[in-house]
Design an enzyme around this catalytic site. Structure first.
Site, PDB file in Angstrom:
ATOM      1  N   THR A  40       4.742   6.229   2.266  1.00  0.00           N
ATOM      2  CA  THR A  40       5.445   4.946   2.400  1.00  0.00           C
ATOM      3  C   THR A  40       6.329   4.692   1.189  1.00  0.00           C
ATOM      4  O   THR A  40       7.460   4.207   1.319  1.00  0.00           O
ATOM      5  CB  THR A  40       4.426   3.799   2.550  1.00  0.00           C
ATOM      6  OG1 THR A  40       3.640   4.021   3.717  1.00  0.00           O
ATOM      7  CG2 THR A  40       5.134   2.460   2.671  1.00  0.00           C
ATOM      8  N   HIS A  43       9.447   6.610   1.572  1.00  0.00           N
ATOM      9  CA  HIS A  43      10.379   5.945   2.491  1.00  0.00           C
ATOM     10  C   HIS A  43      11.133   4.824   1.772  1.00  0.00           C
ATOM     11  O   HIS A  43      12.341   4.646   1.976  1.00  0.00           O
ATOM     12  CB  HIS A  43       9.610   5.357   3.684  1.00  0.00           C
ATOM     13  CG  HIS A  43       8.990   6.380   4.582  1.00  0.00           C
ATOM     14  ND1 HIS A  43       9.594   7.593   4.853  1.00  0.00           N
ATOM     15  CD2 HIS A  43       7.830   6.367   5.290  1.00  0.00           C
ATOM     16  CE1 HIS A  43       8.827   8.292   5.675  1.00  0.00           C
ATOM     17  NE2 HIS A  43       7.754   7.570   5.944  1.00  0.00           N
ATOM     18  N   CYS A  93      -5.447 -12.268   7.577  1.00  0.00           N
ATOM     19  CA  CYS A  93      -5.520 -13.723   7.696  1.00  0.00           C
ATOM     20  C   CYS A  93      -6.952 -14.252   7.597  1.00  0.00           C
ATOM     21  O   CYS A  93      -7.182 -15.363   7.136  1.00  0.00           O
ATOM     22  CB  CYS A  93      -4.879 -14.174   9.005  1.00  0.00           C
ATOM     23  SG  CYS A  93      -5.852 -13.802  10.502  1.00  0.00           S
ATOM     24  N   CYS A 107      -5.421  -6.896  12.317  1.00  0.00           N
ATOM     25  CA  CYS A 107      -4.970  -8.275  12.119  1.00  0.00           C
ATOM     26  C   CYS A 107      -3.474  -8.379  12.399  1.00  0.00           C
ATOM     27  O   CYS A 107      -2.680  -7.587  11.888  1.00  0.00           O
ATOM     28  CB  CYS A 107      -5.276  -8.728  10.692  1.00  0.00           C
ATOM     29  SG  CYS A 107      -4.631 -10.383  10.302  1.00  0.00           S
ATOM     30  N   ILE A 175      -2.563  13.534   3.839  1.00  0.00           N
ATOM     31  CA  ILE A 175      -3.649  12.949   4.637  1.00  0.00           C
ATOM     32  C   ILE A 175      -4.250  13.991   5.570  1.00  0.00           C
ATOM     33  O   ILE A 175      -5.473  14.029   5.773  1.00  0.00           O
ATOM     34  CB  ILE A 175      -3.151  11.716   5.412  1.00  0.00           C
ATOM     35  CG1 ILE A 175      -2.720  10.627   4.432  1.00  0.00           C
ATOM     36  CG2 ILE A 175      -4.239  11.170   6.339  1.00  0.00           C
ATOM     37  CD1 ILE A 175      -2.126   9.385   5.085  1.00  0.00           C
ATOM     38  N   ASP A 195       1.144  23.329  10.918  1.00  0.00           N
ATOM     39  CA  ASP A 195       2.294  22.755  10.224  1.00  0.00           C
ATOM     40  C   ASP A 195       3.385  23.821  10.267  1.00  0.00           C
ATOM     41  O   ASP A 195       3.183  24.901  10.839  1.00  0.00           O
ATOM     42  CB  ASP A 195       1.936  22.397   8.773  1.00  0.00           C
ATOM     43  CG  ASP A 195       2.862  21.330   8.182  1.00  0.00           C
ATOM     44  OD1 ASP A 195       2.423  20.171   8.073  1.00  0.00           O
ATOM     45  OD2 ASP A 195       4.019  21.656   7.843  1.00  0.00           O
ATOM     46  N   GLY A 263      -0.162   9.729  12.810  1.00  0.00           N
ATOM     47  CA  GLY A 263       1.212   9.998  12.397  1.00  0.00           C
ATOM     48  C   GLY A 263       2.220   9.108  13.109  1.00  0.00           C
ATOM     49  O   GLY A 263       2.207   9.007  14.341  1.00  0.00           O
ATOM     50  N   ILE A 286      -4.596   4.895  15.384  1.00  0.00           N
ATOM     51  CA  ILE A 286      -5.268   4.584  14.115  1.00  0.00           C
ATOM     52  C   ILE A 286      -4.271   3.904  13.193  1.00  0.00           C
ATOM     53  O   ILE A 286      -3.165   4.402  12.981  1.00  0.00           O
ATOM     54  CB  ILE A 286      -5.802   5.863  13.431  1.00  0.00           C
ATOM     55  CG1 ILE A 286      -6.715   6.656  14.381  1.00  0.00           C
ATOM     56  CG2 ILE A 286      -6.528   5.505  12.129  1.00  0.00           C
ATOM     57  CD1 ILE A 286      -8.025   5.992  14.714  1.00  0.00           C
ATOM     58  N   TYR A 287      -4.691   2.777  12.604  1.00  0.00           N
ATOM     59  CA  TYR A 287      -3.830   2.103  11.637  1.00  0.00           C
ATOM     60  C   TYR A 287      -4.680   1.650  10.464  1.00  0.00           C
ATOM     61  O   TYR A 287      -5.701   0.973  10.645  1.00  0.00           O
ATOM     62  CB  TYR A 287      -3.129   0.899  12.275  1.00  0.00           C
ATOM     63  CG  TYR A 287      -2.170   0.203  11.329  1.00  0.00           C
ATOM     64  CD1 TYR A 287      -0.939   0.777  11.032  1.00  0.00           C
ATOM     65  CD2 TYR A 287      -2.517  -0.993  10.724  1.00  0.00           C
ATOM     66  CE1 TYR A 287      -0.052   0.169  10.151  1.00  0.00           C
ATOM     67  CE2 TYR A 287      -1.633  -1.612   9.832  1.00  0.00           C
ATOM     68  CZ  TYR A 287      -0.412  -1.033   9.551  1.00  0.00           C
ATOM     69  OH  TYR A 287       0.446  -1.630   8.667  1.00  0.00           O
TER      70      TYR A 287
END
Length: 343
Positions: A40, A43, A93, A107, A175, A195, A263, A286-287
């Protein structure tokens, strides 16, 4: 304090002096020891399309870290100044249905450290006490610094039972290779990773992969036979965000197999739903991390899970450009920045 800042809506980052944050009621100020660079952050450095939609410069970035408590805000109990800690980067929250169920990773009003608010690539970061994670002082700080990413791998890998199962991981980024070690530690029979970068596949072997397959020049089906797979993979972990990788994964799953999807893709892609339905596959998005994933990864490392081979580069924070250069190379594992001294 020194901080690595996204100064404007353009590529690049800068080392700047910014005010030390002041912890409000219920907050904790953390003095940073080590940080890790995440995809991230890359990015945000590059200022890609995702960044233009989520980042509002100028701001301090970074969300993978370990440090010690420097100050407690009013009303904070259960922690002490000087205590070793890390922190969950998704600030939620606390009152929606998912938060009430303990599923904070879903959330709808998540506020992310280093994305929606100032982050941890600085001498200090401030977060709510509810997000602070106590860390045993005996644990390697370089490893703990990357626990945010380890938590993603833990969440993805442990979504389904792995004992005695054959696992396919698509994507040998940091990861993905961390997930290799977790799957083997959790009892998987065979772990095969794919990969198109040989350097990253070599890292995956160091993390315990039974086979590391460059799909640009090797045949996955042949490797499966060599590894003793008969009906296909029981569990799949999609870490690449590649439509081609997911298509191949679906094709080699056994009927009734289960896939965890972590991903993120650069855009929509086609998927054969008839094959998913016909094979009775389970696909789970998945998050982030469940809060219990923090306890799981701490206990796995304390129990002998060795994640140190995933770390390939270490720099002082003033050399952050070298760290991002390593990440941009596509050949690195995790990159650690040291904040324990000033230059």
């Amino acid at each position: 304090m020194d901080a690595i800042v996204k100064p404007s809506a353009a590529p690049g980052l800068e080392l700047r002096q910014v005010p030390v944050p002041t912890p409000g009621p219920g907050e904790v100020l953390i003095k940073i020891h080590k940080t890790a660079i995440c995809g991230t952050d890359v990015h945000i450095y590059d200022w890609n399309e995702w960044s233009t939609q989520h980042i509002k410069p100028p701001m301090v970035i970074g969300h993978e870290y370990v440090g010690e408590i420097a100050e407690l805000g009013a009303g904070v109990t259960g922690f002490t100044v000087g205590q070793r800690v890390s922190g969950e980067g998704h600030i939620t929250c606390g009152h929606c249905r998912n938060c009430h169920n303990g599923n904070i990773q879903w959330c709808k009003d998540t506020n992310s450290v280093g994305v929606d608010r100032d982050g941890a690539f600085a001498e200090y970061v401030c977060i709510p006490a509810t997000n602070v994670i106590a860390i045993d002082p005996s644990m390697d700080e370089d490893v703990v610094a990357m626990f945010d990413a380890v938590g993603n791998a833990t969440h993805t890998a442990l979504m389904f039972d792995l004992v005695g199962e054959d696992v396919l991981i698509t994507g040998a980024g940091p990861i993905g290779i961390i997930a290799v070690a977790i799957c083997k530690y959790a009892g998987a029979r065979r772990v095969i990773i794919t990969d198109i970068q040989d350097a990253r596949l070599e890292l995956a072997k160091k993390m315990g992969a039974d086979a590391a397959v460059n799909t640009a020049k090797e045949d996955l089906m042949t490797v499966m036979k060599e590894q003793g797979l008969v009906e296909g993979f029981d569990v799949g972990l999609e870490m690449s965000g590649s439509g081609a990788a997911l298509k191949q994964m679906i094709s080699v799953m056994r009927n009734g197999g289960k896939i965890s999807l972590l991903g993120l893709a650069n855009g929509p892609f086609q998927m054969d739903m008839n094959e998913v339905i016909g094979k009775g596959l389970t696909l789970q998005g998945i998050y982030g991390r469940k809060m219990d994933n923090w306890h799981q990864m701490i206990y796995m490392v304390q129990g002998g899970l060795d994640l140190k081979p995933a770390i390939t580069h270490r720099f002082h924070y003033t050399e952050f450009e070298k760290g991002f250069e390593a990440m941009h190379s596509g050949k690195s594992g995790k990159v650690i920045l040291d904040w324990t001294t000033k230059k």
